[in-house]
Design an enzyme around this catalytic site. Structure first.
Site, PDB file in Angstrom:
ATOM      1  N   TYR A   9      31.238  30.844  48.381  1.00  0.00           N
ATOM      2  CA  TYR A   9      29.994  30.104  48.438  1.00  0.00           C
ATOM      3  C   TYR A   9      29.679  29.597  49.843  1.00  0.00           C
ATOM      4  O   TYR A   9      28.742  28.819  50.034  1.00  0.00           O
ATOM      5  CB  TYR A   9      30.037  28.916  47.474  1.00  0.00           C
ATOM      6  CG  TYR A   9      30.196  29.294  46.011  1.00  0.00           C
ATOM      7  CD1 TYR A   9      30.218  30.626  45.605  1.00  0.00           C
ATOM      8  CD2 TYR A   9      30.342  28.326  45.034  1.00  0.00           C
ATOM      9  CE1 TYR A   9      30.373  30.965  44.273  1.00  0.00           C
ATOM     10  CE2 TYR A   9      30.498  28.660  43.696  1.00  0.00           C
ATOM     11  CZ  TYR A   9      30.513  29.986  43.325  1.00  0.00           C
ATOM     12  OH  TYR A   9      30.664  30.319  42.008  1.00  0.00           O
ATOM     13  N   LYS A  26      44.408  34.461  42.881  1.00  0.00           N
ATOM     14  CA  LYS A  26      44.524  35.859  42.482  1.00  0.00           C
ATOM     15  C   LYS A  26      45.176  36.623  43.629  1.00  0.00           C
ATOM     16  O   LYS A  26      44.698  37.664  44.083  1.00  0.00           O
ATOM     17  CB  LYS A  26      43.146  36.420  42.134  1.00  0.00           C
ATOM     18  CG  LYS A  26      43.179  37.777  41.419  1.00  0.00           C
ATOM     19  CD  LYS A  26      43.898  37.760  40.095  1.00  0.00           C
ATOM     20  CE  LYS A  26      43.794  39.120  39.403  1.00  0.00           C
ATOM     21  NZ  LYS A  26      44.657  39.217  38.210  1.00  0.00           N
ATOM     22  N   ASP A  66      43.258  34.823  35.831  1.00  0.00           N
ATOM     23  CA  ASP A  66      43.020  35.370  34.497  1.00  0.00           C
ATOM     24  C   ASP A  66      43.958  34.755  33.472  1.00  0.00           C
ATOM     25  O   ASP A  66      43.564  34.443  32.345  1.00  0.00           O
ATOM     26  CB  ASP A  66      43.126  36.897  34.506  1.00  0.00           C
ATOM     27  CG  ASP A  66      44.330  37.415  35.271  1.00  0.00           C
ATOM     28  OD1 ASP A  66      45.020  36.617  35.961  1.00  0.00           O
ATOM     29  OD2 ASP A  66      44.594  38.637  35.197  1.00  0.00           O
ATOM     30  N   ASP A 114      34.688  26.984  39.899  1.00  0.00           N
ATOM     31  CA  ASP A 114      33.386  26.925  39.237  1.00  0.00           C
ATOM     32  C   ASP A 114      33.495  27.470  37.813  1.00  0.00           C
ATOM     33  O   ASP A 114      33.018  26.861  36.847  1.00  0.00           O
ATOM     34  CB  ASP A 114      32.384  27.740  40.058  1.00  0.00           C
ATOM     35  CG  ASP A 114      30.942  27.503  39.651  1.00  0.00           C
ATOM     36  OD1 ASP A 114      30.696  26.680  38.759  1.00  0.00           O
ATOM     37  OD2 ASP A 114      30.061  28.152  40.232  1.00  0.00           O
ATOM     38  N   ASP A 122      33.835  25.180  33.996  1.00  0.00           N
ATOM     39  CA  ASP A 122      32.888  25.355  32.893  1.00  0.00           C
ATOM     40  C   ASP A 122      33.611  25.733  31.602  1.00  0.00           C
ATOM     41  O   ASP A 122      33.250  25.268  30.512  1.00  0.00           O
ATOM     42  CB  ASP A 122      31.850  26.419  33.237  1.00  0.00           C
ATOM     43  CG  ASP A 122      30.737  25.879  34.129  1.00  0.00           C
ATOM     44  OD1 ASP A 122      30.829  24.697  34.535  1.00  0.00           O
ATOM     45  OD2 ASP A 122      29.792  26.626  34.422  1.00  0.00           O
TER      46      ASP A 122
END
Length: 342
Positions: A132, A179, A212, A236, A240
């Site tokens: 971002y 990751k 994951d 992010d 959520d």
């Protein structure tokens, strides 16, 4: 005098932030609210910029910023959101996004197993780097030969400081999520910084998960987490997911912080939801709990606990909006929270 800048914003933002402000007023803390009600999509449409330098100076001078919601379908240009939320985030260097999640009542959990529902954790998201950061571009846009590149940025100083914040925020454990098995350069940096910083808190359980696997465990065993720390994009998404496990985005609060300067921006995680604006269906809980985070940072820990207890009491009694199992509209739900504070 403590001053809080208020940006009501778009859609349901003005409705929910009004209830958050009223809830804080109910506590009698003498906080002055500087309302910037010209920062919204309508202003952007009229003049091509929603936040002027004068607006930003008012925000910078405040002791904290409470935001309702930014975004409206009438302004699809991403420059609008970047010019408001990302401007505050980057120019105030609000590098730690803190999103606590706690299930308010069993009926709100989407999980079938009642023994696994008790989520009570926080996601700490690096807030100024990652994908971002806005580094990238497109070659030959709009053609069949288009090439689009977005660059993920991780710096030693940026990763180190958010890891330190996460470790300071934990009481039981911290899980670092990345990751690194697929994103080698940035992942390797996170791994090296994590290996060093976690050793500063031998009193905490520290562990690492790939993103994951972390997503699966948040659903399968959410009560196993205390604090999760990760990069901007993973944070992010995971926050959520955690919010949904905790009863939905309507209950989710967040704080964008610079612990060193004390600057902070507080906002509910939900968006502007223009489809329900003006209907009375907007849930004020996320905004009220964001205001509680603000009070914590301003040194009002007791009143912040009172706000959280009032929210919990009203939700347990179903004195809340329909999405939480009640039948109250936005204003009545806010009034119920204020009554519980008394």
């Amino acid at each position: 005098m403590t001053t809080v800048a208020v940006v009501p914003g778009d859609g349901i933002g003005p409705e929910v932030v009004a209830e958050a402000v009223a809830a804080v007023d109910e506590l009698g803390l003498g906080i002055d609210f500087d309302v910037l009600d010209g920062i919204n999509a309508r202003t952007y449409r009229e003049r091509g910029a929603a936040m002027t330098d004068a607006d930003f100076d008012r925000v910078r001078a405040a002791d904290g910023v409470l935001v309702g919601a930014i975004g409206h379908p009438s302004v699809p240009d991403p420059a609008y959101g970047r010019g408001v939320l990302l401007r505050m985030r980057f120019e105030l260097d609000l590098y730690a996004n803190y999103r606590p999640v706690r299930l308010l009542h069993d009926r709100l959990s989407p999980l079938r197993d009642p023994t696994r529902r008790g989520i009570d954790c926080a996601i700490v998201r690096e807030n100024t780097e990652g994908l971002y950061a806005g580094i990238g571009g497109a070659l030959r846009p709009g053609t069949d030969a288009e090439v689009a590149v977005d660059t993920e940025v991780s710096t030693h100083s940026g990763v180190t400081r958010v890891l330190r914040f996460a470790l300071s925020a934990a009481t039981r454990s911290v899980c670092m999520v990345d990751k690194a098995n697929a994103v080698e350069s940035g992942g390797g940096l996170w791994q090296r910084c994590w290996d060093r910083e976690r050793r500063t808190r031998p009193d905490l359980e520290t562990r690492h998960l790939y993103v994951d696997v972390a997503a699966m465990r948040l659903v399968r065993d959410p009560d196993s987490f205390d604090v999760i720390v990760t990069n901007n994009s993973y944070g992010d998404i995971l926050s959520d997911l955690a919010a949904e496990v905790g009863g939905g985005l309507g209950c989710a609060a967040s704080a964008n912080l610079n612990p060193e300067t004390g600057a902070g921006l507080y906002e509910p995680v939900h968006g502007s939801a223009p489809d329900i604006a003006g209907t009375g269906l907007a849930n004020p809980v996320g905004a009220v709990l964001s205001a509680a985070l603000l009070l914590d940072r301003l040194g009002h820990a007791g009143p912040a606990r009172s706000l959280r207890a009032a929210v919990r009491e009203t939700v347990e009694a179903a004195r809340c909006t329909p999405d939480l199992g009640g039948d109250l509209d936005t204003r009545a739900a806010g009034a119920a929270i204020r009554a519980a504070c008394r």
